[in-house]
Design a protein around this motif. Structure first.
Motif, short mmCIF file in Angstrom:
data_model
loop_
_atom_site.label_atom_id
_atom_site.label_comp_id
_atom_site.label_asym_id
_atom_site.label_seq_id
_atom_site.Cartn_x
_atom_site.Cartn_y
_atom_site.Cartn_z
N VAL A 69 12.93 -0.45 -1.66
CA VAL A 69 11.57 -0.07 -1.26
C VAL A 69 10.64 -1.23 -1.56
O VAL A 69 10.60 -1.74 -2.68
N ARG A 70 9.88 -1.66 -0.54
CA ARG A 70 8.93 -2.75 -0.71
C ARG A 70 7.52 -2.19 -0.59
O ARG A 70 7.26 -1.31 0.23
N VAL A 71 6.62 -2.72 -1.40
CA VAL A 71 5.28 -2.16 -1.51
C VAL A 71 4.24 -3.19 -1.13
O VAL A 71 4.25 -4.33 -1.61
N LEU A 72 3.32 -2.79 -0.26
CA LEU A 72 2.09 -3.53 0.02
C LEU A 72 0.94 -2.64 -0.42
O LEU A 72 0.92 -1.45 -0.09
N SER A 73 -0.02 -3.19 -1.15
CA SER A 73 -1.09 -2.34 -1.67
C SER A 73 -2.44 -3.02 -1.57
O SER A 73 -2.55 -4.25 -1.55
N ALA A 74 -3.46 -2.17 -1.49
CA ALA A 74 -4.83 -2.65 -1.46
C ALA A 74 -5.71 -1.59 -2.13
O ALA A 74 -5.33 -0.42 -2.22
N MET A 75 -6.90 -2.02 -2.56
CA MET A 75 -7.83 -1.09 -3.20
C MET A 75 -9.21 -1.31 -2.60
O MET A 75 -9.69 -2.45 -2.53
N GLY A 76 -9.84 -0.23 -2.14
CA GLY A 76 -11.19 -0.33 -1.61
C GLY A 76 -12.19 -0.67 -2.70
O GLY A 76 -12.04 -0.25 -3.86
N ASP A 77 -13.21 -1.42 -2.33
CA ASP A 77 -14.21 -1.85 -3.31
C ASP A 77 -15.57 -1.91 -2.62
O ASP A 77 -15.68 -2.40 -1.49
N GLU A 78 -16.60 -1.40 -3.32
CA GLU A 78 -17.95 -1.34 -2.73
C GLU A 78 -18.44 -2.73 -2.32
O GLU A 78 -18.97 -2.93 -1.22
N TRP A 79 -18.24 -3.72 -3.20
CA TRP A 79 -18.78 -5.05 -2.92
C TRP A 79 -17.97 -5.74 -1.83
O TRP A 79 -18.53 -6.33 -0.90
N GLU A 80 -16.62 -5.66 -1.91
CA GLU A 80 -15.80 -6.35 -0.92
C GLU A 80 -15.91 -5.72 0.47
O GLU A 80 -15.57 -6.36 1.47
N ALA A 81 -16.37 -4.47 0.54
CA ALA A 81 -16.42 -3.79 1.84
C ALA A 81 -17.37 -4.46 2.82
O ALA A 81 -17.30 -4.21 4.04
N SER A 89 -6.52 -8.65 3.70
CA SER A 89 -5.99 -9.78 2.94
C SER A 89 -5.27 -9.30 1.68
O SER A 89 -4.26 -9.88 1.28
N GLN A 90 -5.76 -8.20 1.07
CA GLN A 90 -5.06 -7.65 -0.10
C GLN A 90 -3.64 -7.21 0.28
O GLN A 90 -2.67 -7.49 -0.43
N LEU A 91 -3.53 -6.53 1.42
CA LEU A 91 -2.22 -6.05 1.85
C LEU A 91 -1.27 -7.23 2.08
O LEU A 91 -0.11 -7.21 1.64
N MET A 92 -1.75 -8.25 2.77
CA MET A 92 -0.87 -9.37 3.10
C MET A 92 -0.50 -10.17 1.85
O MET A 92 0.63 -10.67 1.73
N LEU A 93 -1.43 -10.27 0.93
CA LEU A 93 -1.16 -11.07 -0.27
C LEU A 93 -0.28 -10.33 -1.27
O LEU A 93 0.28 -10.94 -2.18
N THR A 94 -0.17 -9.01 -1.15
CA THR A 94 0.75 -8.27 -2.03
C THR A 94 2.10 -8.06 -1.38
O THR A 94 2.96 -7.38 -1.93
#
Length: 943
Positions: A69-81, A89-94
């Motif tokens: 199982v391979r995982v790509l992850s990202a987290m929403g953020d008020e400032w980065e939105a 970019s978070q998904l691709m970099l993870t």
């Protein structure tokens, strides 16, 4: 997946207490995805509901506990939105393949954040992500996780949605978390997809009190009481984050006693401090005013207390900050705080002088007299004799209408503001007494030591006796009330003496002692005028005492008088509850239903939680009698929360008797066992506790065809709750007792008891009582070998119920009728009656007896083609052995193959144990086997 296997996955020290089912559901979805299925799952819940904890635990399991199982992850953020592609970019970099070749053939990520993208650019990025995911899943399963998807930038959201809509037949799981309150921030098209049928949504429900107890025990080593657990759920909304924070931050001794409120968590304090530091003066003023006003924080009141001209502008600011909001419904509008505990966090940071000033303004702004007085008390830190007298007057008026919680609150405040020690103690005693009257026993018990330390007086003894009664402490109540009466002076202070007499009335009904009830009620009523609290409360129970003495007509007349004396206020609640009791026992069940439903609510007219809970316990019983079993279950669930927080053991067995019986009949044995344990009482408690506790156990054992255990529970009731010439039992256990005697072959004892019971003088024939006596006699006659006369009694029993809506009792009688006739060889009659019983049980959802009816019908050997066949394995095994089974052999084989002993099979089929052994011997010979284990093995192979 079972809870145990899930727990094995997440670990015994995992913080996911109460989220095992969610974790297990995710594992099930992951297994389906690994077989070649794209799935999108959204975990929904408020902030603090545990979404992130579940997501992180699941991803950790994917990374370390699941191969391939391979995982790509990202987290929403008020400032980065605010930046395009921040989430992408978070998904691709993870990605597990974080190298330049991961992006070959696709658009490169911008070197610096950009403000917007064209549609063509977004399609290109979506194609790249899609190709990348397809490449990853060719080597295994891929999990794409986004925490707080509502905080993701719009471009990343659209790209992700584009990909999720178009991938099919791939081993990819998209797992997102979403706060529904923030859903409007998501673009409409994206939100339509996330809330559509293609997406599985798993809500993060609030923790239950039982789950909070488990959190406290497993993670913090704290044994929370039920009351503490309910209080914690109420304070936090059941959100795991603040629950865990308070358990961690507060000293363990906090949870050992009743507490009126809990403080905010340190996290919430910090957040409130940060928001208010950045807020405008208007928002600060509005927030402070709302925290002072509490439930009365309507727009006009907030404006008056805050002094802010444009309250709506401040509310807009507070709404954007996630601090407070405006709640509007048909009844009223109010300023409410978003997160539980926020009001407390704001209130505690207001300096004392301003707090007093705000309370003074609030006293001018609110309308209800009790609230005005409450704010004046909060604005008065020192003694104030004039205000104390105003509170005393208010308490007297509220007592006249039965609003006992208001009485208690006012008298506690008056006690604090009193200058004279004797007056202070008197008001304190009456405040505690009012708490008991209101049913707030948990708080009243915290004052018991203080009350006990006061100088002896009739009032002190009366209060302690009253508290002992509602706490189920029979001997202590008797002793204290006797002391109160000996030291009272009816001539000099008739009102105080009447109050003691009324406490004896309650003690009498808990003891189900007719002479005690009527004697003390007459004394209390003679000392007071109609319409006064002690008079109304005594009169509300007087009719039950008359019924307990067999004076049915007088009992009915007494309630007609009582309704004439009771005003349209909370005092009427007591009369309705008592009248409902009598109506239920007199077979006026529909009238009982109306009275109990009217007596149960206390929100709008005050009243007593104790009376409300008693009414709800009987309401659940009434629903059970009428066949409204879903309504009974809902009433139990609703009432049990208030019952456990109130700490009122006097009522627990009554409510949980119905619960244990309901879930036993429905075959939910774990839940049934739980309620049997909750109904249990110690020896020496009140009869009104012991009898329903015994019936809860007896019904449980009867549903499992364990008649020996049922009989052992019921036998003591012949002495504890006898029905004599001068005493009428309230609880209908006698037919169940006779049935248990018959099913354990104690026919002479059953005959002697039933003959004595049938011979008792009765002022009036009550149809359900007559039906119970008749079916018990029919059961006994059939066992004695006289099926024809037995049939007459069974038919008479059903005839007594003609015209009454009593599906549960009718089903019980029909089942016993059919079972008895089947044993007597009257197969066609048995089949007809058993089918009627089965239909009734099926309509009630009584799975336990539907199954038993099916077994009995099969044992008749007639017309079984339309029945579900739990014995398919039996028949298949018999066919494989080229043998024919009789109906009784088939029924015996089914039970024994399922693990029943000969005795258990005999009880279930109403056969002699020797008959069961006879059928087994024939079955062994036919099939060429020699043991029960071989029989079970033969049927398991074909199951």
């Amino acid at each position: 997946m079972t809870a145990g296997s899930v727990q094995g996955d997440i670990g015994a020290d995992s913080p996911l207490v109460g989220r095992d089912a969610v974790f297990g559901e995710l594992l099930d979805i992951l297994r389906a995805v690994r077989k070649g299925k794209v799935a999108t799952v959204v975990l929904t819940g408020a902030a603090g509901s545990g979404k992130t904890a579940v997501l992180e635990s699941f991803l950790e399991h994917c990374r370390t506990g699941a191969r391939g199982v391979r995982v790509l992850s990202a987290m929403g953020d008020e400032w980065e939105a605010q930046f395009a592609l921040a989430g992408y970019s978070q998904l691709m970099l993870t990605s597990p393949l974080r190298s330049a070749k991961a992006y070959d053939g696709g658009p490169q990520l911008p070197a610096t954040p950009v403000a917007a993208l064209s549609a063509d650019q977004m399609v290109n990025y979506a194609s790249t992500l899609s190709t990348h995911l397809e490449g990853l899943q060719s080597h295994g399963t891929v999990v794409v996780a986004v925490d707080d998807v509502h905080k993701l930038d719009v471009e990343s959201l659209r790209i992700l949605t584009f990909v999720m809509r178009r991938l099919h037949g791939k081993r990819i799981l998209f797992l997102l978390t979403l706060n529904p309150a923030d859903a409007p921030r998501i673009p409409a098209g994206v939100l339509d997809f996330l809330t559509g049928h293609q997406v599985a949504r798993i809500p993060m429900e609030p923790l239950t009190p039982q789950q909070v107890q488990e959190v406290a025990r497993r993670l913090h080593g704290i044994d929370l009481s039920v009351t503490a657990a309910h209080g914690l759920v109420r304070h936090t909304g059941g959100l795991p984050q603040p629950v865990a924070e308070l358990l961690r931050e507060l000293p363990p001794e906090t949870w050992l006693a009743w507490f009126p409120s809990l403080p905010p968590t340190s996290r919430l304090r910090a957040r409130v401090h940060s928001v208010l530091d950045a807020a405008s003066p208007g928002l600060v003023a509005v927030a402070e005013a709302a925290s002072v006003l509490g439930r009365s924080a309507g727009l006009p009141e907030v404006a008056a207390v805050s002094g802010v001209e444009s309250v709506l502008e401040a509310l807009d600011e507070g709404h954007r900050a996630g601090l407070l909001r405006l709640s509007v419904d048909q009844a009223r509008s109010a300023v409410v705080f978003v997160e539980p505990g926020t009001a407390e966090a704001i209130y505690e940071q207001i300096v004392p002088s301003r707090r007093i000033a705000l309370h003074r303004l609030a006293a001018e702004a609110v309308e209800p007299e009790g609230e005005k007085l409450g704010h004046r008390v909060s604005a008065t830190p020192a003694a104030d004799q004039a205000l104390a007298e105003e509170l005393e007057d208010f308490a007297g008026r509220q007592a006249a209408v039965g609003a006992w919680q208001d009485v208690a609150t006012a008298l506690f405040s008056a006690s604090r503001l009193s200058l004279d020690l004797r007056t202070r103690n008197d008001r304190l005693l009456r405040a505690v007494d009012a708490l008991v009257g209101a049913g707030n026993v948990a708080e009243a018990q915290t004052w018991s030591a203080a009350v006990d330390a006061l100088p002896p007086s009739p009032l002190r003894s009366s209060v302690l006796g009253y508290l002992s009664t509602v706490s189920g402490q029979n001997d202590s109540a008797q002793s204290q009330l006797e002391m109160a009466w000996r030291t009272s002076n009816p001539e000099r202070d008739p009102k105080a003496a009447a109050q003691v007499a009324q406490r004896f009335v309650l003690h009498g009904v808990a003891s189900w002692d007719g002479p005690m009830i009527t004697g003390w009620a007459e004394r209390a009523m003679s000392l007071t005028a109609p319409g006064t609290p002690a008079h109304v409360e005594s009169e509300a129970i007087y009719g039950l005492g008359l019924y307990a003495r067999g004076r049915l007509g007088e009992a009915e007349a007494s309630y007609q008088r009582a309704f004439g004396h009771a005003a349209e206020n909370a005092q009427k609640q007591r009369v309705q509850m008592g009248a409902g009791w009598l109506a239920l026992r007199m077979d006026n069940v529909e009238s009982a239903l109306v009275n109990f439903e009217s007596a149960a609510p206390t929100e709008y007219r005050g009243g007593s939680l104790r009376i409300s809970l008693w009414a709800e316990a009987w309401l659940a019983r009434t629903h059970l009698v009428l066949g409204n079993w879903d309504a009974a279950a809902a009433t139990i669930a609703r009432s049990s929360v208030r019952l456990e927080t109130s700490r009122m053991p006097l009522i627990r067995p009554l409510l949980y008797w119905t619960a244990a019986e309901l879930w036993s009949m429905r075959g939910d044995w774990d839940r049934a066992r739980y309620y049997v344990s909750q109904a249990a009482v110690q020896p020496g408690t009140y009869r009104a506790m012991q009898v329903p506790a015994s019936l809860a156990r007896a019904r449980f054992h009867e549903a499992r065809a364990d008649y020996e255990s049922a009989l052992a529970v019921l036998q003591p009731l012949t002495e504890l709750d006898p029905w004599t010439e001068d005493r009428v039992s309230f609880w209908p256990w006698q037919d169940t007792y006779v049935n248990a005697l018959v099913m354990t072959d104690q026919l002479d004892t059953a005959d002697a008891f039933l003959t004595s019971f049938e011979g008792l003088r009765r002022e009036r024939e009550i149809p359900s009582d007559m039906a119970r006596m008749a079916w018990a006699r029919g059961r006994l006659l059939a066992a004695q070998g006289d099926p024809d006369t037995a049939r007459e009694y069974f038919e008479a029993a059903l005839g007594h119920l003609r015209g009454l809506n009593r599906p549960y009792l009718r089903a019980r009688i029909s089942f016993a009728f059919g079972q008895s006739m089947r044993r007597a060889g009257k197969r066609r009659l048995a089949s007809s009656v058993l089918r009627a019983a089965r239909d009734l049980y099926d309509s009630l959802g009584a799975a336990t007896y539907v199954e038993r009816c099916d077994r009995e019908l099969k044992a008749t050997g007639l017309d079984v083609g339309n029945l579900p066949d739990p014995a398919d394995a039996v028949l298949t095994a018999a066919r494989d052995h080229h043998i024919q089974l009789t109906a009784q052999e088939q029924a015996v084989a089914e039970l024994v193959a399922g693990g029943a002993t000969n005795k258990e099979a005999a009880r279930a089929l109403f056969l002699a144990e020797k008959t069961v052994q006879y059928h087994l011997t024939r079955l062994y010979r036919k099939m060429g086997i020699r043991s029960r284990s071989e029989l079970a093995a033969a049927f398991r192979v074909k199951d």
